[in-house]
Design a protein around this motif. Sequence first.
Motif, mmCIF file in Angstrom:
data_model
loop_
_atom_site.group_PDB
_atom_site.id
_atom_site.type_symbol
_atom_site.label_atom_id
_atom_site.label_comp_id
_atom_site.label_asym_id
_atom_site.label_seq_id
_atom_site.Cartn_x
_atom_site.Cartn_y
_atom_site.Cartn_z
ATOM 1 N N GLY A 150 18.212 23.342 62.700
ATOM 2 C CA GLY A 150 17.832 23.514 64.089
ATOM 3 C C GLY A 150 17.825 22.190 64.850
ATOM 4 N N VAL A 151 18.140 22.257 66.161
ATOM 5 C CA VAL A 151 18.116 21.079 67.033
ATOM 6 C C VAL A 151 16.739 20.966 67.653
ATOM 7 C CG1 VAL A 151 19.119 20.028 69.082
ATOM 8 C CG2 VAL A 151 20.568 21.313 67.510
ATOM 9 N N ALA A 152 16.189 19.776 67.628
ATOM 10 C CA ALA A 152 14.865 19.571 68.203
ATOM 11 C C ALA A 152 14.925 19.784 69.713
ATOM 12 C CB ALA A 152 14.367 18.161 67.878
ATOM 13 N N VAL A 153 14.044 20.645 70.211
ATOM 14 C CA VAL A 153 14.013 20.949 71.640
ATOM 15 C C VAL A 153 13.199 19.877 72.351
ATOM 16 C CG1 VAL A 153 13.336 22.644 73.373
ATOM 17 C CG2 VAL A 153 14.221 23.402 71.160
ATOM 18 N N GLU A 154 13.761 19.379 73.443
ATOM 19 C CA GLU A 154 13.076 18.337 74.194
ATOM 20 C C GLU A 154 11.893 18.917 74.959
ATOM 21 O OE1 GLU A 154 13.757 15.187 74.042
ATOM 22 O OE2 GLU A 154 15.532 15.404 72.765
ATOM 23 N N SER A 155 10.863 18.078 75.165
ATOM 24 C CA SER A 155 9.682 18.523 75.913
ATOM 25 C C SER A 155 10.056 18.886 77.348
ATOM 26 C CB SER A 155 8.624 17.423 75.915
ATOM 27 O OG SER A 155 8.181 17.151 74.597
ATOM 28 N N SER A 156 11.079 18.226 77.868
ATOM 29 C CA SER A 156 11.502 18.508 79.247
ATOM 30 C C SER A 156 11.973 19.949 79.399
ATOM 31 C CB SER A 156 12.610 17.548 79.665
ATOM 32 O OG SER A 156 13.729 17.667 78.794
ATOM 33 N N PHE A 157 12.557 20.487 78.330
ATOM 34 C CA PHE A 157 13.013 21.882 78.367
ATOM 35 C C PHE A 157 11.816 22.819 78.490
ATOM 36 C CE2 PHE A 157 14.908 25.591 75.847
ATOM 37 C CZ PHE A 157 15.453 26.153 76.981
ATOM 38 N N PHE A 158 10.799 22.577 77.656
ATOM 39 C CA PHE A 158 9.581 23.390 77.750
ATOM 40 C C PHE A 158 8.966 23.274 79.154
ATOM 41 C CE2 PHE A 158 9.496 22.416 73.098
ATOM 42 C CZ PHE A 158 9.699 23.714 72.659
ATOM 43 N N GLN A 159 8.926 22.024 79.667
ATOM 44 C CA GLN A 159 8.313 21.794 80.969
ATOM 45 C C GLN A 159 9.088 22.506 82.073
ATOM 46 O OE1 GLN A 159 5.394 19.867 81.254
ATOM 47 N NE2 GLN A 159 5.329 20.840 83.282
ATOM 48 N N SER A 160 10.428 22.495 81.956
ATOM 49 C CA SER A 160 11.263 23.167 82.953
ATOM 50 C C SER A 160 11.013 24.670 82.948
ATOM 51 C CB SER A 160 12.734 22.874 82.676
ATOM 52 O OG SER A 160 13.568 23.614 83.535
ATOM 53 N N LEU A 161 10.938 25.243 81.754
ATOM 54 C CA LEU A 161 10.656 26.680 81.648
ATOM 55 C C LEU A 161 9.268 27.013 82.182
ATOM 56 C CD1 LEU A 161 12.108 27.421 78.084
ATOM 57 C CD2 LEU A 161 13.123 28.016 80.282
ATOM 58 N N PHE A 162 8.300 26.150 81.865
ATOM 59 C CA PHE A 162 6.928 26.378 82.320
ATOM 60 C C PHE A 162 6.867 26.347 83.849
ATOM 61 C CE2 PHE A 162 2.815 24.701 83.686
ATOM 62 C CZ PHE A 162 1.945 25.612 83.102
ATOM 63 N N ASN A 163 7.550 25.379 84.449
ATOM 64 C CA ASN A 163 7.550 25.277 85.908
ATOM 65 C C ASN A 163 8.156 26.523 86.545
ATOM 66 O OD1 ASN A 163 6.400 22.737 85.694
ATOM 67 N ND2 ASN A 163 8.368 21.659 85.853
ATOM 68 N N GLY A 164 9.218 27.015 85.924
ATOM 69 C CA GLY A 164 9.835 28.243 86.432
ATOM 70 C C GLY A 164 8.898 29.436 86.336
ATOM 71 N N LEU A 165 8.197 29.564 85.190
ATOM 72 C CA LEU A 165 7.249 30.668 85.011
ATOM 73 C C LEU A 165 6.095 30.574 86.007
ATOM 74 C CD1 LEU A 165 7.108 30.729 81.096
ATOM 75 C CD2 LEU A 165 8.167 32.447 82.569
ATOM 76 N N MET A 166 5.649 29.346 86.232
ATOM 77 C CA MET A 166 4.544 29.151 87.170
ATOM 78 C C MET A 166 4.981 29.495 88.591
ATOM 79 S SD MET A 166 2.264 25.721 87.621
ATOM 80 C CE MET A 166 0.862 25.708 88.751
ATOM 81 N N LYS A 167 6.212 29.138 88.917
ATOM 82 C CA LYS A 167 6.727 29.433 90.255
ATOM 83 C C LYS A 167 6.867 30.931 90.459
ATOM 84 C CE LYS A 167 10.575 28.233 93.317
ATOM 85 N NZ LYS A 167 11.857 27.502 93.432
ATOM 86 N N GLU A 168 7.243 31.640 89.398
ATOM 87 C CA GLU A 168 7.406 33.094 89.486
ATOM 88 C C GLU A 168 6.078 33.838 89.407
ATOM 89 O OE1 GLU A 168 9.993 34.040 86.305
ATOM 90 O OE2 GLU A 168 11.722 32.966 87.141
ATOM 91 N N GLY A 169 4.998 33.117 89.129
ATOM 92 C CA GLY A 169 3.688 33.742 89.053
ATOM 93 C C GLY A 169 3.413 34.428 87.725
ATOM 94 N N GLN A 170 4.232 34.124 86.699
ATOM 95 C CA GLN A 170 4.008 34.743 85.396
ATOM 96 C C GLN A 170 2.909 34.051 84.608
ATOM 97 O OE1 GLN A 170 7.390 35.953 83.078
ATOM 98 N NE2 GLN A 170 8.789 35.776 84.813
ATOM 99 N N VAL A 171 2.574 32.814 84.956
ATOM 100 C CA VAL A 171 1.399 32.146 84.402
ATOM 101 C C VAL A 171 0.559 31.687 85.595
ATOM 102 C CG1 VAL A 171 2.425 31.414 82.226
ATOM 103 C CG2 VAL A 171 2.682 29.967 84.227
ATOM 104 N N LEU A 172 -0.741 31.880 85.477
ATOM 105 C CA LEU A 172 -1.643 31.604 86.585
ATOM 106 C C LEU A 172 -2.544 30.438 86.251
ATOM 107 C CD1 LEU A 172 -2.648 35.304 87.373
ATOM 108 C CD2 LEU A 172 -0.814 33.959 88.418
ATOM 109 N N GLY A 173 -2.666 29.527 87.193
ATOM 110 C CA GLY A 173 -3.524 28.375 86.999
ATOM 111 C C GLY A 173 -3.102 27.241 87.919
ATOM 112 N N SER A 174 -3.670 26.048 87.700
ATOM 113 C CA SER A 174 -3.327 24.876 88.517
ATOM 114 C C SER A 174 -2.833 23.751 87.632
ATOM 115 C CB SER A 174 -4.554 24.414 89.316
ATOM 116 O OG SER A 174 -5.618 24.081 88.430
#
Length: 782
Positions: free
Chosen positions: A217-241
């Motif tokens: 497996g290829v190590a996934v960069e933290s930026s990838f997780f952060q990008s996905l998280f930002n997208g989920l937060m923008k879509e309202g799928q995760v709630l918080g600040s």
Amino acid sequence: MDAELLELQKQFEYAQQAKSSIRLSERNVVELVLKLQELRIIDFDLLHTISGKEYITPEQLRHEMVAEIKILGRVSLIDLADATGVDLYHVEKQAHHVVSDNPELMLIQGEIISQAYWDNVAEEINERLQECSQIALAEIAAQLNVGSEFVASMLEARLGRLVKGRLEGGQLYTPAYVARVSAMVRGAARGITVPTNLSVLWGNLQQLLQEMNGASGVAVESSFFQSLFNGLMKEGQVLGSLRAGVHWTPNNSFISYDTLNKLGISQPVQFLQSRYPEGIPLVTAFAHPSLTEMLDAAVEDAIERGSWIDSLSVLPASFGSQDASKILSLCPSVQSALKDNKGLILGDSYVFSNGFVKSVYDRMEKEMDSFLLNDKPDFVQEVKAKNDSGRSNELSDTGNEKKKKKGKTTGKKTAESIPDDEDYIPAKSKKNQRKGKDASSTQVSDTKTGAKKEARMQEDNLNVPSEKWVMQKILTMVPDFEEQGIEDLQIILKPLANYMRPMLINSLKERRKALFTENTEKIKRLIDNLQKKLDESFLNLQLYEKALDLFDDDQSTSVILHRHLLRTVAASISDTLFHNLDIHNKLKNGIEVDESQSSESITLNSAERTTLAKSFPGSLSKKALAVVETLEGKRVDAFMTSLREMAEESGLFLKKLDKKLERTLLHSYRKDLLAQVSSETDPVTLLPKVVSLLYLQIHNKALQAPGRAISTAVSRLKEKLDDSAYKILTDYQTATVTVLSLLSAATGDEEDCTSDRILTKREFLEDLMPSLKGLVLGTSQS
């Protein structure tokens, strides 16, 4: 016109054959070309080849370069110089013209590359991407020998068209992989109930993905997780600040009723529903719909991967199994999986994909052969008898109790009305389960407990897999259960075992039924052939037994004759019967048997007969052991009695010898003996045949006498034969005994004179053979 053409042809031929009087060297030609260029007769550029023996125009050079590029797709300028034979300086100069004139070509690091080449590369990258889910751009760049930035620009232009994937942080991912990681990020973010630094969370997810993908497996960069998280937060799928990009403070998506009770709110459900109508009231808490979405994504991923999931591992730790069951019933992926028969819910909180359950079931079904081979012979009849007796006993035992409880169980299932297999069918969901139990449900539970005990008692008498056996097999085949660190494995193993067990039992019954049906015709043929063999051999045994009465007054000889008959004819009958009944037993058990084995003649020793006798079912085993015992005894009549009892127990019939059959068998026996005596050439084996034929002619009895009883049998013929005939018989018998004694005493040494004596006695017997045959054949045979 034709004459003119012929004249021109002749002139042309003459010009070809004529030898030139002027010859130009290569140097003269070069000087001539230069002179023509000075005079501007040649008004275009010419390029020398490396060999110096050819000229080429720039246009032709460009044409040859383009043709070479179209063939290879990607070619270096050095290779083009070698292919065209022109100096690298001119090739480099013309390369810029080629690239500028053709938008489909590009010049990179001394190489000309076509767009078609990059399209092919993109297709290959896409195929590889779909196989391994993720590829690092650095790895692609190293293989193509170009820069990572250029690879990224090349792929970006082809994403969604030739490459089905997403480019993020120097990695290329498939949409499915992105969705999977996105689900992990969403689940992890929703599972956080306290302020958290996301960097720590991404590190944990990286470790989890590395464990899942392994060393490849290829190590996934933290930026990838952060990008996905930002997208989920923008879509309202995760709630918080989110502060400073990494400090995450979640909005809690649930609240327990106990918390509201402590705040003095007596009716928490009504209170929360009035303020949050979109919320979900559970058994112990009130939840936001995002919890359902989080669980739905995790379940969908598990079903797509053909795996399983414990919903409690995704939900907050304070949730119970009933809360999990309620949320699962609201998940679209669960509803779809149940409708399409792709998944099932076991034990309230566990969701299994049908593919996972089927794979475990198929492997377990292959290990059911032990139950199939060790089954009892009359399985179908035994099951029917036991079920019938079980129901009748149950009705008689519970009759009085039903009268006492009349009116309390109206409309409820009782133990009598529950089918045998219903005990093992697990409920797929308990979404309507109540917290308390009323009296009627308790009563039904008691009656079901009685049915379970009755079913277990029936199963103990049958060869079916137990619940414990199924659980052990599941644990062996799915070690993940232990590796997941589940404290009480019974919680997951028992529901799964109860789901699979009735299917295994039904499969076992079907296989038994199929094998029984398949072997029915074989069994019929086996029994018919066995009956024919027994008819013939048992009639002969009865015929030979009648001759034993002639020696009842001589106890020692009588015992010898009885034992001889037991060890020859009787033993053969027993071995045939035992061997064929053993095959019959195997066929009823569904064991494959070669039909030719039933027609083979087989000889068993006492230990083998005892082993086979013990393997027979029920009372047949006792009857068979009695046959073995009488076979080792001293009386033929005792053996025949035990043989009849065993045959009757097996459903066979032993024909009794009557006068008509006796006459027919004696006639056939006499005819056969006459033929044997007439053709016999061995003087030693002739004597017992002649004695048997004499007894048949004098007493009308078929005597079977061993060598030890021949002397007594001969002496009893003294009164029935004239003196000359009797003397021939006794002389022959005495000489035969002498030959046999000498043969047993011979040492084989050359100095031993026994061989001469044997030869002399054999010659005497051979001379006497015609006279002995004449006693029974009616001629002197001289």
